[in-house]
Design an enzyme around this catalytic site. Structure first.
Site, PDB file in Angstrom:
ATOM      1  N   HIS A  14      38.819  24.883  42.432  1.00 42.53           N
ATOM      2  CA  HIS A  14      38.113  23.889  41.584  1.00 42.53           C
ATOM      3  C   HIS A  14      37.470  22.865  42.516  1.00 42.53           C
ATOM      4  CE1 HIS A  14      38.041  21.101  37.870  1.00 42.53           C
ATOM      5  NE2 HIS A  14      37.328  20.521  38.825  1.00 42.53           N
ATOM      6  N   HIS A  16      33.848  20.313  43.314  1.00 43.12           N
ATOM      7  CA  HIS A  16      32.524  19.756  42.991  1.00 43.12           C
ATOM      8  C   HIS A  16      31.729  19.595  44.285  1.00 43.12           C
ATOM      9  CE1 HIS A  16      33.664  18.691  38.844  1.00 43.12           C
ATOM     10  NE2 HIS A  16      34.860  18.519  39.369  1.00 43.12           N
ATOM     11  N   LYS A 100      33.229  27.457  32.462  1.00 45.48           N
ATOM     12  CA  LYS A 100      33.959  26.198  32.396  1.00 45.48           C
ATOM     13  C   LYS A 100      33.795  25.534  31.042  1.00 45.48           C
ATOM     14  CE  LYS A 100      36.004  22.435  33.775  1.00 45.48           C
ATOM     15  NZ  LYS A 100      36.530  21.834  34.968  1.00 45.48           N
ATOM     16  N   HIS A 137      38.920  22.132  31.131  1.00 40.33           N
ATOM     17  CA  HIS A 137      39.265  20.719  31.313  1.00 40.33           C
ATOM     18  C   HIS A 137      40.067  20.325  30.077  1.00 40.33           C
ATOM     19  CE1 HIS A 137      38.477  16.535  32.861  1.00 40.33           C
ATOM     20  NE2 HIS A 137      39.024  16.322  31.672  1.00 40.33           N
ATOM     21  N   HIS A 175      43.365  21.326  36.911  1.00 43.65           N
ATOM     22  CA  HIS A 175      43.902  20.039  37.355  1.00 43.65           C
ATOM     23  C   HIS A 175      44.956  19.486  36.397  1.00 43.65           C
ATOM     24  CE1 HIS A 175      40.702  18.827  34.657  1.00 43.65           C
ATOM     25  NE2 HIS A 175      39.752  18.905  35.555  1.00 43.65           N
ATOM     26  N   ASP A 248      39.708  19.780  42.996  1.00 38.75           N
ATOM     27  CA  ASP A 248      38.889  18.881  42.181  1.00 38.75           C
ATOM     28  C   ASP A 248      38.285  17.788  43.051  1.00 38.75           C
ATOM     29  OD1 ASP A 248      37.600  17.894  39.954  1.00 38.75           O
ATOM     30  OD2 ASP A 248      39.367  16.878  39.147  1.00 38.75           O
TER      31      ASP A 248
HETATM   32  C1  NCD Z   1      34.834  15.149  38.120  1.00 33.51           C
HETATM   33  C2  NCD Z   1      33.427  14.822  38.609  1.00 33.51           C
HETATM   34  O1  NCD Z   1      33.233  13.738  39.176  1.00 33.51           O
HETATM   35  O2  NCD Z   1      32.524  15.652  38.459  1.00 33.51           O
HETATM   36  N1  NCD Z   1      35.599  13.940  38.108  1.00 33.51           N
HETATM   37  C3  NCD Z   1      36.943  13.846  38.150  1.00 33.51           C
HETATM   38  O3  NCD Z   1      37.461  12.739  37.998  1.00 33.51           O
HETATM   39  N2  NCD Z   1      37.703  14.892  38.369  1.00 33.51           N
HETATM   40  C4  NCD Z   1      34.778  15.808  36.791  1.00 33.51           C
HETATM   41  C5  NCD Z   1      36.061  16.469  36.405  1.00 33.51           C
HETATM   42  O4  NCD Z   1      36.474  17.464  36.983  1.00 33.51           O
HETATM   43  O5  NCD Z   1      36.719  15.979  35.471  1.00 33.51           O
HETATM   44 ZN    ZN Z   2      36.584  18.662  38.411  1.00 32.84          ZN
END
Ligand code: NCD
Ligand code: ZN
Length: 345
Positions: A14, A16, A100, A137, A175, A248
Site C-alpha cells: 500500500h 502513495h 481500491k 479503506h 492499514h 501507506d
Molecule cells: C492518504 C493520502 O494522503 O493519500 N492519507 C493517509 O492519511 N493515509 C490516503 C489514505 O490512504 O487514506
Molecule cells: Zn493510503
C-alpha cells in the site's frame, strides 16, 4: 554487538507515489529497498480506467532513476461508474493487481469514492469471478460516528455484510488500526488479508495530541489508543499469513501538513525498514520480519516472493534525513522517536 539479517527483498502492499515532482522525489525512497508496491490510485483526477493505470505506470517507470529497479503494481479506483469490462481487461492483461474501495469522503482525494455499496455490486461480483482483490479503506464516514470508532463500525456494518453478499471476493483490509481489525482479519480465511503500516506499530493517539498538536503524526485511519497499537504489533509480528506490510507512506509537503486544516498522511518510505527491524527486535520477532515484509503479501496476491535479498545490519544508530526535498516543497520523514540501530545495506 553487530549482527545482520538477510531477507528476501520486501514489497510494500500500500503506497502513495503521487505524480510529477512529488513522484520523482519519493519514488527512489521506496525503490531503494522495496522490489514492488501496490500503487494507490487516489490522484486528482483518480486512476479509474485501465488506460489511466497504464499511463500512470509509464510515468512511474519514467521517473525511476537509472540503475534502480522497481515494479509498480497498479490499481484502479472504484467509482460508482466503474466499467466491469474495462476493469476485467486491465486485470487479464496483467496491468492491474487490485481495485481500491474508498468510501466517499473517507480520506485524501476520496471525493470520487463509493457512496452506496449496492451500486458497485456487479463490479464486486465480477472481481470475485476473476479473482481480482479489493483493497478496502475501512472507515465509515457518517458524521454521527466518532472518528476513533469508524473502523470498527465499518467492519460490522459494511465489510462483513459485503463479504457475505459477494462470496469468493478477495479482500485486503487496508492499514488496520484496531484490535477489532486484527481479529476480523484473522477470522476471514484465505480470501481475507490485512495490511499494517509502519507508523501504526509505533504511534498511538497520544503522539498526535499530547504536548501540542503534531501534524506529521496525523494520518487516516487516525492512530488509536495504546491497546490497539499493541494488538497491531502482536498481529504484525505473529507471522500469520493474513498480515503483511502496507506502509501507506503518503507524502504531503510541510506547508500542506502544517496548516489549520492539515492533510492526512505519514511519509515513512525512507526509514521504514529500519523502523520495522527495531519494532520486530523489541517484540523478539526478528525471525518473522521476512514473513511480514517479503512473504505473506506475495502469497496473498498469488505472486512469487522476490528472489533477491536485502541485508539489515545492527550497529551504531542510523540517521535518516528529517526531510526530503521535492520541487513542490519539503516533505517530513516519519520520526519514530527512538534510536534506529538497523541499517539497510
Ligand atoms: C492518504 C493520502 O494522503 O493519500 N492519507 C493517509 O492519511 N493515509 C490516503 C489514505 O490512504 O487514506
Ligand atoms: Zn493510503
Amino acid at each position: 554487538m553487530t549482527y545482520s539479517l538477510t531477507l528476501r527483498r520486501p514489497d510494500d502492499w500500500h503506497l502513495h507515489l503521487r505524480d510529477g515532482a512529488m513522484l520523482r522525489a519519493v519514488l527512489p525512497e521506496t525503490a531503494r529497498h522495496f522490489g514492488r508496491a501496490i500503487i494507490m490510485p487516489n490522484l486528482v483526477p483518480p486512476v479509474v480506467r485501465g488506460s489511466d493505470a497504464a499511463a500512470y505506470r509509464d510515468r512511474i517507470l519514467a521517473a525511476l532513476p537509472d540503475g534502480m529497479s522497481f515494479e509498480p503494481l497498479m490499481t484502479l479506483y472504484l467509482t460508482e461508474d466503474t466499467d466491469p469490462d474495462d476493469m476485467a481487461a486491465a486485470h487479464a492483461s496483467g496491468l492491474i493487481k487490485a481495485v481500491k474501495l474508498y468510501p466517499a469522503g473517507a480520506t485524501t482525494n476520496s471525493a470520487s469514492g463509493v457512496r452506496n455499496i449496492d451500486s458497485v455490486r456487479p463490479v464486486l461480483e465480477r472481481m470475485a469471478e476473476i479473482g481480482l482483490p479489493l483493497c478496502v479503506h475501512g472507515e465509515v464516514t457518517t458524521a454521527d460516528v466518532d472518528i476513533f470508532d469508524r473502523e470498527a463500525v465499518f467492519i460490522d456494518t459494511v465489510l462483513d455484510p459485503m463479504r457475505k453478499s459477494v462470496p469468493g471476493l478477495r479482500v485486503v483490509m487496508e492499514h488496520i488500526t484496531t484490535r477489532q481489525g486484527a481479529e476480523y482479519a484473522r477470522s476471514g480465511g484465505a480470501d481475507l488479508g490485512a495490511t499494517i503500516t509502519t507508523h501504526h506499530l509505533v504511534i498511538n493517539r497520544n503522539h498526535i495530541l499530547v504536548g501540542g498538536i503534531k501534524p506529521h503524526y496525523y494520518c487516516l485511519p487516525v492512530a488509536k489508543r495504546e491497546e490497539h497499537r499493541l494488538a497491531l504489533r502482536a498481529a504484525a509480528t505473529s507471522g500469520e499469513a493474513c498480515f503483511f506490510l502496507g506502509t501507506d507512506s503518503a507524502p504531503h509537503t510541510d506547508p500542506n501538513k502544517e496548516m489549520a486544516c492539515g492533510c492526512a498522511g505519514c511519509f515513512t518510505a525512507t526509514n521504514t525498514m529500519s523502523v520495522l527491524a527495531q519494532v520486530f527486535e523489541q517484540e523478539d520477532a526478528l525471525n518473522r520480519l521476512e514473513a511480514f515484509c517479503s512473504l505473506n503479501g506475495p502469497a496473498f496476491y498469488g505472486l512469487p516472493a522476490n528472489t533477491d535479498t536485502i541485508t539489515l545490519t545492527r550497529g551504531e544508530p542510523v540517521h535518516y534525513p528529517a526531510k526530503i526535498d521535492t520541487d513542490d516543497g519539503p516533505v517530513t520523514v516519519f520520526d519514530p522517536q527512538m534510536d534506529l540501530l538497523w541499517r539497510v545495506d
